[in-house]
Scaffold this active site. Structure first.
Site, mmCIF file in Angstrom:
data_model
loop_
_atom_site.group_PDB
_atom_site.id
_atom_site.type_symbol
_atom_site.label_atom_id
_atom_site.label_comp_id
_atom_site.label_asym_id
_atom_site.label_seq_id
_atom_site.Cartn_x
_atom_site.Cartn_y
_atom_site.Cartn_z
ATOM 1 N N GLY A 129 -61.665 -121.674 -67.169
ATOM 2 C CA GLY A 129 -62.123 -122.283 -68.421
ATOM 3 C C GLY A 129 -61.197 -121.991 -69.579
ATOM 4 O O GLY A 129 -61.115 -122.781 -70.529
ATOM 5 N N GLU A 168 -60.611 -121.258 -59.834
ATOM 6 C CA GLU A 168 -62.048 -121.378 -59.569
ATOM 7 C C GLU A 168 -62.387 -121.405 -58.075
ATOM 8 O O GLU A 168 -63.435 -120.904 -57.668
ATOM 9 C CB GLU A 168 -62.593 -122.660 -60.232
ATOM 10 N N ALA A 183 -64.529 -118.822 -67.761
ATOM 11 C CA ALA A 183 -65.954 -118.761 -68.054
ATOM 12 C C ALA A 183 -66.437 -117.342 -67.772
ATOM 13 O O ALA A 183 -65.775 -116.587 -67.062
ATOM 14 C CB ALA A 183 -66.697 -119.741 -67.149
#
Ligand code: T1G
Ligand code: NAD
Length: 705
Positions: free
Chosen positions: A107, A130, A68
């Site tokens: 992501g 993450e 992301a």
């Protein structure tokens, strides 16, 4: 139905009955809102074009997708959000293939897991890191990864944050095929055609069993992992949320498990740890951007010289050897040469003993390590690092030798902790080639490297130092010349605040416990025992002549050192270390020394709560950090943050002292300092920068841009 999907970052094109979708969003194809919209439009296009029988997703440039767009976090979400994109890809009625080269992280890997088939080129690195940003895989990763890899393997990948290589990903069933050659698009197209030729069905990861064959007692596995995480993660928020999401996925229907994952993801977004960790991520990249290196080519460094083979010399030698460079170490005499060589060998023997190195690998490394007592051996060195005794006269004598023997354009660096590098530079005929390279002990382990920039240094020497730091896999921070540069200067101030609290009524053990609860691996008194109290004592004695007589001076440490109690290396310091133990026990004799010193100083002891201890400790650190920025010793507050996260054990999830101050509130920090100043106005002088920022309603981060 959107128009055919040409956005400026996602391109589509047809190759026979295949639609290939290229993400082209340098530098790392982060999943910004434009990329997400482009992917949605591409799937719409594929679905609406009857001639399209399959879809291939690839990344342009150096990788697939690095995740992301981290810069979007903390801002209002822009639609479509990534979970929607992944669900759209998975729901496609035509086979979707992801062809991965380089990074497929976070992501990016979630997009690939939402595809129906995955191919990875040999250079691929796959991961769900993450947690390193205080987050969890929030676009189906906690549900799709276990379905592909099994619960234990998937959870370990998410909790470790590590990058998995392509072959391991194939072996672990995360990826279906190892791509051949170097051209990911061609490899991807060939694989997709093969699948179409064999009429491979749409294969949705969501339809796979959450509990795979061989996943014995997944709940038991998760319980064990959870216990371990609770023990090791020292209060980190998101790792436990990862486990919670995976656990829920073992019993809930897929879409409910996704909703639950989203709920937990948003809790992570709201956690201050997310802000601290993302700040640390960008800060350690921003520190590389210093004025001197902009458009300046570094000098070539192929041969490194080293003066001194003691604690630091040996560690620096290993760091340089591990980077593949040859090292020539100079010591005073043959005995010291032998000691220096033994210090270096000890590191590698330790790795061999742990099975992390072979004898032959050690032999290869040591073949690049030369030692001598003759400075002439450095005549061809491109860069020389001095790490001899912390005495100006000794250092100047060494630099005089280097000035005599080293070739023109050689970089002359000093590892001094405190001494005036401008004075050392001025003592040679080539001050423009002198720079400070301040490593931290153990130099082969600690990531931080303070690059201390004297006034006469040339820009290409600074650029050379930054290039060397990258080569040594260090995190460099540019520092100006002053007593202790950035780190040790600020350390001296908050250490004094800790000593004041100790003399005023707190035990060193209470202060250490409060700072461990704050997130430090060790408190200040444990650190002193680890580093050796004798080093600080020598510094205090050297400074005695110039110390401000009006300034408060706590003598407890001197009393302890006078007894020869220097810490772990002498079996006792502030703590007792029975039989070489690394964790110390409180020492009643130290408490007696403290009581005696309080009586001598006529102090009525007053205990402080942990919260009060942290407030005072951090106020001292932040205030001096502000002075260091205000005086230009540090370029930006983020340079102070990176220094403390990588060199002084500051808890990374708090971002660093200046980021912590921003989150705590600069007005509250200033108010604390003004309160403490009532007791000791000389020690607690609010930094002019802090006063100004509070007055302007600004924070430290406003100075980072
Ligand atoms: N978003 C925005 N910018 C990024 C970025 C990202 N994901 N990754 C890198 N950059 C910028 C970086 O700041 C730098 O900028 C430039 O790209 C080059 O990076 C929903 C929530 C990919 C291994 O954690 O680990 O997906 O300084 O210097 O050394 O579940 O970057 O040039 O201006 O690091 O070759 C998860 C983070 C996100 C991977 C390349 N992904 N990136 O390393 O280059 S969260 C990550 C990296 C997520 C989903 C969740 C590394 C890299 P600038 P660089 P590098
Ligand atoms: P040390 O006493 O362990 O080693 C110093 C070495 O220098 C000795 O082996 C000595 O023989 C050698 N030496 C002295 N004079 C010499 C000369 N003229 N020519 C060649 N060799 C000579 O000291 P150390 O802890 O490694 O510290 C070295 C430097 O690094 C100091 O400036 C210190 O301030 C700095 N430093 C130390 C630390 C730390 O934690 N120890 C951390 C960062 C920086």
């Amino acid at each position: 139905m959107t128009t055919p999907s040409e956005t400026n970052v996602v391109h589509t094109a047809k190759d026979g009955d295949l639609l290939f979708v290229t993400i082209d969003h340098p530098p790392v194809n982060a999943l910004s809102v434009d990329v997400r919209r482009g992917l949605m439009a591409a799937i719409d296009q594929a679905e609406s074009d009857a001639s399209v029988k399959g879809v291939l997703i690839v990344g342009a440039g150096r990788g697939f997708i690095a995740g992301a767009d981290i810069r979007e976090f903390g801002r209002p979400p822009m639609h479509p959000i990534l979970p929607e994109v992944c669900n759209r890809i998975e729901a496609c009625t035509k086979p979707v293939v992801a062809a991965i080269h380089g990074a497929a992280l976070g992501g990016g890997l979630e997009v690939a897991m939402a595809a129906h088939y995955r191919l990875a080129m040999a250079d691929a690195k796959l991961g769900l890191p993450e947690v390193q940003l205080g987050l969890l895989p929030g676009s189906g990763g906690t549900q799709r990864a276990p379905r592909l890899m099994g619960v234990e393997a998937a959870v370990n990948l998410m909790l470790s944050g590590r990058h998995m290589k392509a072959q391991e990903a194939v072996d672990g069933k995360l990826v279906d095929r190892l791509g051949e050659g170097a051209d990911v698009l061609q490899a991807g197209l060939a694989y997709a055609r093969e699948l179409l030729a064999e009429a491979a069905p749409v294969r949705r990861t969501r339809d796979l069993d959450a509990i795979k064959i061989g996943d014995d007692h997944p709940m038991g596995v998760l319980d064990a992992i959870q216990k371990d995480v609770e023990k090791k993660s020292r209060g980190l928020f998101s790792p436990l949320k990862v486990i919670e999401a995976v656990r829920a996925g073992l019993s809930l229907p897929f879409d409910e498990a996704l909703d639950n994952e989203r709920k937990l993801f948003l809790q992570c977004i709201d956690s201050p740890q997310r802000a601290g960790l993302i700040h640390a991520f960008f800060a350690e990249r921003e520190v590389l951007k210093v004025p001197e290196v902009k458009n300046v080519a570094p000098r070539t460094v192929a041969r490194v010289g080293l003066i001194g083979g003691g604690t630091m010399g040996a560690g620096i030698a290993v760091a340089v050897l591990d980077a593949g460079l040859p090292v020539t170490m100079i010591e005073r005499d043959a005995e010291a040469v032998a000691r220096g060589r033994a210090n270096v060998e000890k590191v590698y023997n330790g790795l061999i003993a742990k099975g992390r190195m072979t004898e032959s690998a050690k032999a290869d490394v040591m073949a690049r390590f030369n030692t001598s007592t003759d400075y002439q051996a450095l005549a061809q060195a491109d860069l020389v690092i001095e790490a001899v005794f912390e005495e100006m006269s000794v250092k100047k004598a060494v630099f005089a030798e280097l000035d005599r023997v080293c070739k023109p354009q050689a970089v002359l660096a000093t590892n001094t902790s405190y001494l005036d590098i401008n004075e050392i530079a001025a003592s040679v005929s080539r001050p423009q080639d002198v720079i400070g390279l301040h490593f931290f002990s153990p130099a082969n382990i600690m990531k931080l490297l303070e690059i201390v920039v004297p006034t006469q240094v040339s820009a290409d020497v600074v650029a050379t130092a930054f290039a060397l730091a990258t080569q040594l896999k260090k995190v460099p921070v540019r520092a100006g010349v002053c007593d202790g540069f950035i780190g040790n200067r600020i350390l001296a101030v908050y250490r004094a605040a800790a000593d004041h609290m100790m003399e005023d009524g707190c035990s060193p053990y209470e202060i250490d416990a409060a700072m461990r609860a704050f997130g430090y691996p060790m408190g200040p008194f444990q650190v002193s025992d680890l580093a050796g109290g004798d080093i600080g004592w020598a510094t205090r004695k050297r400074r005695a002549a110039t110390r401000d007589p009006k300034a408060r001076y706590v003598q407890i440490a001197d009393r302890i050192c006078e007894r020869g109690w220097f810490g772990q290396k002498t079996g006792r310091g502030y703590y007792l270390y029975p039989a070489g133990a690394r964790t110390g026990e409180p020492d009643p004799e130290v408490l007696a020394i403290i009581d005696a010193e309080r009586a001598r100083a006529n102090i009525q002891p007053q205990a402080l709560s942990s919260e009060q201890i942290v407030r005072k400790y951090m106020a001292a650190m932040i205030n001096e950090g502000a002075n260091v920025v205000h005086q230009g010793i540090a370029l930006r507050p983020l340079d102070v943050d990176v220094t403390f996260v990588h060199g002084y054990g500051f808890p990374r999830h708090r971002g660093g002292p200046m980021k912590y101050a921003d989150m705590y509130g600069l007005d509250k920090v200033l108010a604390d300092i003004q309160t403490f100043a009532k007791q000791d106005p000389l020690f607690w002088q609010p930094s002019p920068l802090l006063v100004q920022l509070v007055k302007d309603g600004k924070n430290f981060d406003s100075l980072n841009r």
